[in-house]
Each structure stands twice: as C-alpha cells, then as structure tokens.
Write a protein that holds these residues in place. Structure first.
Motif, PDB file in Angstrom:
ATOM      1  N   ASP A  17      17.204  15.286 -11.671  1.00 47.55           N
ATOM      2  CA  ASP A  17      17.984  16.262 -12.427  1.00 47.55           C
ATOM      3  C   ASP A  17      17.149  17.503 -12.733  1.00 47.55           C
ATOM      4  O   ASP A  17      17.640  18.639 -12.667  1.00 47.55           O
ATOM      5  CB  ASP A  17      18.480  15.657 -13.731  1.00 47.55           C
ATOM      6  CG  ASP A  17      19.539  14.581 -13.527  1.00 47.55           C
ATOM      7  OD1 ASP A  17      20.046  14.450 -12.386  1.00 47.55           O
ATOM      8  OD2 ASP A  17      19.852  13.867 -14.507  1.00 47.55           O
ATOM      9  N   ALA A  20      16.817  19.850  -9.828  1.00 56.93           N
ATOM     10  CA  ALA A  20      17.975  20.735  -9.688  1.00 56.93           C
ATOM     11  C   ALA A  20      17.835  21.957 -10.591  1.00 56.93           C
ATOM     12  O   ALA A  20      18.211  23.080 -10.208  1.00 56.93           O
ATOM     13  CB  ALA A  20      19.255  19.968 -10.006  1.00 56.93           C
ATOM     14  N   ARG A  23      15.427  24.286  -8.866  1.00 57.95           N
ATOM     15  CA  ARG A  23      16.070  24.958  -7.729  1.00 57.95           C
ATOM     16  C   ARG A  23      16.948  26.124  -8.206  1.00 57.95           C
ATOM     17  O   ARG A  23      16.876  27.229  -7.657  1.00 57.95           O
ATOM     18  CB  ARG A  23      16.902  23.944  -6.939  1.00 57.95           C
ATOM     19  CG  ARG A  23      17.536  24.515  -5.677  1.00 57.95           C
ATOM     20  CD  ARG A  23      18.270  23.448  -4.903  1.00 57.95           C
ATOM     21  NE  ARG A  23      17.329  22.476  -4.314  1.00 57.95           N
ATOM     22  CZ  ARG A  23      17.182  21.219  -4.750  1.00 57.95           C
ATOM     23  NH1 ARG A  23      17.905  20.770  -5.770  1.00 57.95           N
ATOM     24  NH2 ARG A  23      16.321  20.423  -4.160  1.00 57.95           N
TER      25      ARG A  23
END
Length: 264
Positions: A17, A20, A23
């Motif tokens: 998580d 992400a 990113r």
C-alpha cells in the motif's frame, strides 16, 4: 538550481500500500519538474508495526520497485525502509535510488527518548552516505539524527551542500517547535540546504497507528543555508516542490564561515 519535492505521506503497516503512495507522489513530483523526491522515514511500513518480518535488503522487492519508479521518471527517490540486521533486529534505512545510484543509509542515532526505545528492534548504522544529482552532492540523514550537529557538519566536510532527511517525528507538547528549531539549526550548523520530509499526522489522514509510536506530525520543512524556512507543509498528506539554489551555499559560507572557523 535543483528542484526537490517533499512527499509527505502517512504510511501504513502494509508495504505494498505504501509503495502505491510512493508511485503516486513521484508521478506528481515529476509532473512539476522535480529531479529529487524525498519521502519520510518509515515509508515502507509505519512504526508500531512488527518490523523484522517486513525487512528486506536494498536489492529486495520493495526497494527494487522504488528503483523502477525512479528510473521511470528519471529522478532520485529517497524513502525510508527497513533492512535486516545480522543480530535479528533491523536497520532503519534511508533508500536513495535513481540517476544511476542505489544505496541505503542506515540511521546512526536511534530514538531512545521520550519513552520510546528504537534500539530494542533497530540496530544502529555507522557510515555516512552521500548521493549526487546534477553535480550537486547531497547528504542523507534520518529523524533523530537532526539532534546531532556533528553528522551534518561531517557531511558538509565531505562536500554536501544539500541535506536530505526523512523523519517520522513523535507527537507531543513542544515537539513541532523542536522540529522546526532543529531543522533550521542544522541548516545553519552546516551552512547547507536542509530538506526535511516527515510523516503526515495520521489523524488528519484517518489512518490508525500505534498510539505510542512516533508516527508523524507533518510540517515537512525546507531551510536555507542561513536557517530561513523557505517552504513548509501543514499536518496532512501533500507534496511540496521547492527550487533549491545551491549557489546560496557558497555565498552563505563566505559570510558565515562557521565550517572554516571551527577549532574543535
């Protein structure tokens, strides 16, 4: 001039998580032209989590995924993670990857203070670490390191003009004031830029965390070589992009030559 993004997030106990979040924030920083993206300490997994089962080497899957993100956007990405220690504990590692570099700085000063004992689960590092972007040398530091001026002056002695620091600052009375004071002081000590990115306040993001762990207050801060705050975020998750004028370092070191004037 180097454009640097402070990517203030609230990490959870789940590394995928948090990847992400990395990113998304790197993509946002890249869209604003940043060459460097700095994330907090414990980006891989929040404090208050069982760290040893999550720890990976800097060539492991999590760090490799961060490296791929850095390559995709042609940036240097700096983010806190945890790597295995031979004694069964972990190292609190600041990963720096991208622009042809991939290394980790193991936090030297452990947070055994304010009723928290980081050394129970984390082993201390011993080596300084530097990276470079566009011929600018940058030193790496993590959170509690900010209370130890010698680390920053030694990094400056080795050529650093910008310090990149990840943090997961503990909350409490006076802690924000200490954070701001210490960031500015270390910039002055080393007459360098200090780019300090902390975990956002989990209460703002609605993320449940361990109530006694240092899980962040936000207020990521950029201080100039003269100790002036030139950029700061609030308590919640956000991205701040700042242009760091490296030429100011030489000018400041000429007018405030504390590095040259040292006698001890």
């Amino acid at each position: 001039m180097v454009r640097i993004a402070l990517c203030q997030i609230t990490s959870t106990a789940v590394p995928s998580d948090n990847l992400a979040l990395v990113r998304d924030a790197v993509a946002r920083a890249a869209a604003e032209g940043a060459a460097v993206a700095v994330f907090p300490e414990a980006t891989m997994a929040s404090f208050g989590t069982s760290l040893a089962p999550l720890a990976e080497p800097v060539d492991g899957p999590w760090a490799t995924a961060v490296a791929s993100i850095a390559v995709e956007h042609d940036m240097l990405v700096v983010a806190g993670m945890f790597t295995p220690s031979p004694d069964g504990r972990v190292f609190n590692t600041l990963l720096a990857t991208g622009r042809g570099q991939h290394l980790g700085y193991d936090k030297i000063h452990l947070f055994d203070a304010f009723g928290f004992a980081e050394s129970r689960t984390v082993a201390a590092g011993s080596d300084l670490a530097l990276v470079s972007v566009d011929d600018v040398t940058m030193g790496l530091a993590t959170c509690y390191d900010v209370r130890f001026p010698e680390l920053f002056t030694r990094l400056a002695d080795r050529g650093a003009t910008v310090m990149l620091m990840g943090a997961s600052w503990g909350a409490g009375p006076g802690k924000r004031e200490q954070w701001e004071l210490l960031v500015r002081a270390r910039a002055l000590d080393s007459t360098s830029w200090l780019v300090a990115c902390g975990q956002a306040d989990p209460a703002v993001a609605g993320v449940e965390v361990h109530p006694k762990a240092p899980t962040g207050i936000g207020y990521s801060t950029v201080a100039s070589p003269a100790g002036v705050v030139v950029g700061q975020l609030g308590a919640g998750p956000d991205v701040l992009v700042v242009d760091v004028d490296v030429a100011q370092v030489e000018k400041t070191r000429e007018s405030i030559p504390v590095l040259a004037n040292r006698r001890l």
